[in-house]
Write an enzyme that holds these catalytic residues in place. Structure first.
Site, PDB file in Angstrom:
ATOM      1  CB  ALA A 181      32.587-118.225  54.192  1.00 19.79           C
ATOM      2  CD  GLU A 255      46.739-112.215  50.601  1.00 19.30           C
ATOM      3  OE1 GLU A 255      47.509-112.988  51.205  1.00 19.30           O
ATOM      4  OE2 GLU A 255      47.099-111.130  50.133  1.00 19.30           O
ATOM      5  NE  ARG A 283      44.458-111.028  64.633  1.00 18.97           N
ATOM      6  CZ  ARG A 283      44.634-110.786  63.327  1.00 18.97           C
ATOM      7  NH1 ARG A 283      45.502-111.489  62.633  1.00 18.97           N
ATOM      8  NH2 ARG A 283      43.953-109.831  62.739  1.00 18.97           N
ATOM      9  CB  CYS A 289      45.989-117.803  56.530  1.00 21.47           C
ATOM     10  SG  CYS A 289      45.656-116.064  56.407  1.00 21.47           S
TER      11      CYS A 289
END
Ligand code: ADP
Length: 482
Positions: A181, A255, A283, A289
């Protein structure tokens, strides 16, 4: 070799060497705690992306041909190096991602674990042999590396999302190109140097940050040398990539997003449920996700659960990730904070009550207060969209069937959480949940030894476990007469 912000490579890592981007552009990296620039890295062009594929393609066959034990030992050395450099890697993660240093240390350990697990799997790539039903011949099945693999990773776990893909690929004998990213390329570049230090040959691991993800990856996906795409990120981007991968029928592992329900039954141990909710929600500051996105508590315990949960959320120390004692750092950037604020404001306007938090604190940095919203309804955007922040909306239910129906009422299916003292009931509900993973009396499911992945629009394929390496292996059947 060290991996600090000063020493980490800031150019592209292609074919075992550092090079600036072909058109000289750079990407500015910001510290989310101060919103100030901290470094810049080379910005890969389409030509750089193709050069990385070229390098991976050249290096692949030799890597695939070396002994599995040798590949295993390289991965094991990379695991050891991650532990040796745990502190500097953790600081790098905190600097560019913002998460609290303690969490960043946890991420380094978790990320390293994928390398240890897949170093063990590298020597367990087995085939099958059988006799054809007709009895006329034997059937041999072998597994071979799929080939050049392209990885696209998000900013929320800059080290772990990289090793979760690179570990099994290297174990299987594949060469890789990683596009991290643009918010968090420094950790990925540090990993490139670390793999080289561990003995990965030139060209086997290439890392190319780019601000032009769409343009560069669509060109790479058109290159017939790319045989595998593994993506972690939003469902929106996943759909675009699947469509692009269709052209060359590239194997895909996806994912994607989640919208995890967290069910608290009336017989749950509320102390355990609150402790587990804190983990499932906070977390990585809620930017994961697998984050619990919607809480459903039985009406007999909903108010008490919400009260205790809000009490725990109020105790959380919010601050810059590097500061001693910080438990919750800033969100990745101002845009992310504004989105969280929008979801909370809409819920409050619709009648939900904030039992803790409910706003962004004043001052610099993209922080948001740990927030518990009570009496939310399923038609509120906060229950339907991925929040990606420290906000916990709670609604109540009256029956087990209703809880399951509410939990499954989403196109996502990554993970679900349930709390009950009755383990039979817990397993019965687990079987009826449309999700790839279930946390039963647990707020944390991620484990390199377990198959991570989603049902429905949360993804395709699995990462971790033995299944993780199968994603990088092609099956070949040989019909043979002896
Ligand atoms: P987020 O919104 O959380 O950043 P994304 O799915 O947009 O999630 O990003 C995950 C990764 O996908 C990042 O590495 C990003 O650069 C990349 N990405 C975003 N858009 C595209 C695209 N059109 N093609 C390829 N990669 C993309």
């Amino acid at each position: 070799m060290t991996y600090s912000i000063e020493t980490v490579g800031k150019d592209l890592y292609i074919d075992g060497g550092w090079r600036p981007g072909s058109d000289g552009r750079r990407i500015e990296i910001f510290d989310p705690a101060t919103e100030q620039p901290i470094a810049s890295v080379a910005d890969a062009s389409v030509a750089d992306g193709i050069a990385a594929i070229e390098a991976a393609h050249r290096a692949g066959p030799a890597w695939a041909a070396i002994a599995p034990r040798e590949r295993a030992e390289v991965l094991r050395r990379a695991f050891d190096l991650m532990h040796k450099h745990k502190e500097s890697l953790a600081r790098l993660i905190t600097l560019e991602n913002g998460k609290a240093l303690g969490e960043a240390r946890g991420e380094v350990a978790y990320a390293a674990e994928f390398l240890r697990w897949f170093s063990e799997e590298a020597v367990r790539i087995l085939g099958e042999i059988g006799t054809a039903p007709s009895g006329t011949n034997r059937m041999l099945v072998i597994r071979q590396p799929v080939g050049v693999s392209l990885f696209i990773t998000p900013w929320n776990f800059p080290a772990a999302m990289a090793t979760r893909k690179i570990g099994p690929a290297l174990a299987a004998g594949c060469s890789v190109v990683l596009k991290p990213a643009p918010e968090t390329p420094l950790t990925a570049l540090a990993m490139a140097a670390l793999f080289t230090e561990a003995g990965v040959p030139a060209g086997v691991v290439n890392v190319i940050p780019t601000s032009r993800a769409g343009e560069v990856t669509s060109a790479m996906l058109k290159d017939p040398r790319v045989r595998k795409l593994s993506f972690t990120g939003s469902t929106r981007t996943g759909r675009i990539l699947l469509a692009q991968a269709a052209e060359n029928v590239i194997k895909c592992s996806m994912e994607l997003g989640g919208n995890a329900p967290f069910i608290v039954c009336e017989d749950a141990d509320l102390d355990v449920a609150v402790a587990s909710a804190m983990v499932a929600k906070l977390r990585n500051g809620g930017q994961s996700c697998t984050a619990a996105n919607r809480f459903y508590a039985h009406k007999a315990v909903a108010a008490e659960f919400a009260k205790r949960f809000a009490g725990a959320m109020r105790e959380v120390k919010v601050g810059p990730g590097m500061q001693d004692g910080t438990e919750l750092g800033p969100l990745i950037h101002g845009g992310a904070r504004n989105n969280v604020a929008r979801l909370v404001d809409q819920a409050l306007a619709g009648g939900a009550r904030a039992l803790s938090g409910g706003k962004a604190p004043a001052g610099k940095g993209s922080f948001y207060e740990p927030t518990v919203l009570f009496e939310t309804r399923d038609d509120m955007p906060v229950m339907r969209e991925e929040i990606f922040g420290p906000v916990a909306p709670i609604a109540s239910f009256e029956s087990e069937d209703e809880a399951i129906e509410l939990a499954n009422r989403t196109e996502m299916g990554l993970v679900s959480y349930i709390h009950t003292r009755d383990i039979g009931r817990g397993l019965r509900i687990s079987e009826r949940l449309e999700a790839g993973m279930v946390g039963l009396n647990r707020g944390l499911v991620s484990d390199p030894a377990a198959p991570f992945g989603g049902w429905k629009q949360s993804g395709i394929g699995r990462e971790g476990a033995h299944e993780g390496i199968l994603e990088f292996l092609e099956t070949k059947y040989i019909a043979t007469s002896w």
